[in-house]
Scaffold this motif. Sequence first.
Motif, short mmCIF file in Angstrom:
data_model
loop_
_atom_site.label_atom_id
_atom_site.label_comp_id
_atom_site.label_asym_id
_atom_site.label_seq_id
_atom_site.Cartn_x
_atom_site.Cartn_y
_atom_site.Cartn_z
N ALA A 37 -42.23 -18.07 -3.44
CA ALA A 37 -42.17 -18.37 -4.64
C ALA A 37 -40.40 -18.02 -5.87
O ALA A 37 -40.62 -16.63 -5.10
CB ALA A 37 -42.97 -18.24 -5.96
N ASP A 38 -40.11 -19.14 -6.10
CA ASP A 38 -38.42 -17.77 -6.97
C ASP A 38 -39.21 -18.08 -8.37
O ASP A 38 -40.64 -18.08 -8.62
CB ASP A 38 -37.61 -18.30 -6.50
N VAL A 39 -38.06 -17.24 -9.26
CA VAL A 39 -38.41 -16.99 -10.72
C VAL A 39 -38.96 -18.40 -11.71
O VAL A 39 -39.98 -18.38 -11.80
CB VAL A 39 -37.74 -16.00 -11.20
N ALA A 40 -38.53 -19.49 -10.79
CA ALA A 40 -39.00 -20.37 -11.79
C ALA A 40 -40.22 -20.80 -11.15
O ALA A 40 -40.84 -21.27 -12.53
CB ALA A 40 -37.76 -21.01 -11.44
N ARG A 41 -39.95 -20.71 -10.26
CA ARG A 41 -41.08 -21.88 -9.49
C ARG A 41 -42.88 -20.73 -9.91
O ARG A 41 -43.60 -21.15 -10.45
CB ARG A 41 -41.26 -22.32 -7.59
N ALA A 42 -42.56 -19.23 -9.75
CA ALA A 42 -43.49 -18.67 -10.51
C ALA A 42 -44.18 -18.42 -12.13
O ALA A 42 -45.23 -18.53 -12.43
CB ALA A 42 -43.15 -16.88 -9.95
N ALA A 43 -42.87 -19.03 -12.99
CA ALA A 43 -42.88 -18.94 -14.07
C ALA A 43 -44.03 -20.62 -14.58
O ALA A 43 -44.60 -20.28 -15.26
CB ALA A 43 -41.79 -19.48 -15.21
#
Length: 217
Positions: A37-43
């Motif tokens: 997960a990158d930041v966007a996916r984690a958010a």
Amino acid sequence: MTTPELLGFQITHRAMRGETRRLAVLATELAEGRQTADVARAAAVGAYVTRLCAGIHHHHVSEDEVLWPVIERSAGAEVDLRDLSDDHSELDPLLAEVVGQAATFASTVSTGDASRLAALLTRLADMLDEHIEEEERLLFPIIMKYVSVADWEKVEKAVRKGGDIRTELPRIEEYARPEELVRLRRMAGPVLTVLLSLLRGGHRRRRRMIYGPLADG
């Protein structure tokens, strides 16, 4: 119609159970490095978990405040709701833990926080499975036998009020079987088709962000 139509509740229950379990699996795979997960996916994951937990909370509060009094008034001594009410009381602190951990994971994107989120979501999924199976086994026959159609429609209206239509309505479409979707469209009329056409695209984009490119498959 001479008896309550329970289809909406059945699909809502199925969707809550299914999404919680699917998110638990996703968090486990993120924790174990089988997905990333990158930041966007984690958010996106954190926001979706939060919305799901809000929907579960709203559903059981509506049952406590609207459905339980209707059942007690209609069925009287035929039903004992204490165990189900106790389950609802246990759900709230767990939902709060899940939401808090989802926010932590969204901010850190760490495998450790994904692991803690996976454990909490698995606990929640297990609790929902047990609770909903018991609720439907005990209460659906009572509702069909004793609750009037008018009273049931008031219950359904209360459950719909305050829900997140952007996620919950497309999710119902996703979890409904084809023959159930036909029944839902027949009951709701053309407005359901219009709303789904407006909401479906955004829902699918969110799910691809959360679950990956094969989310619609």
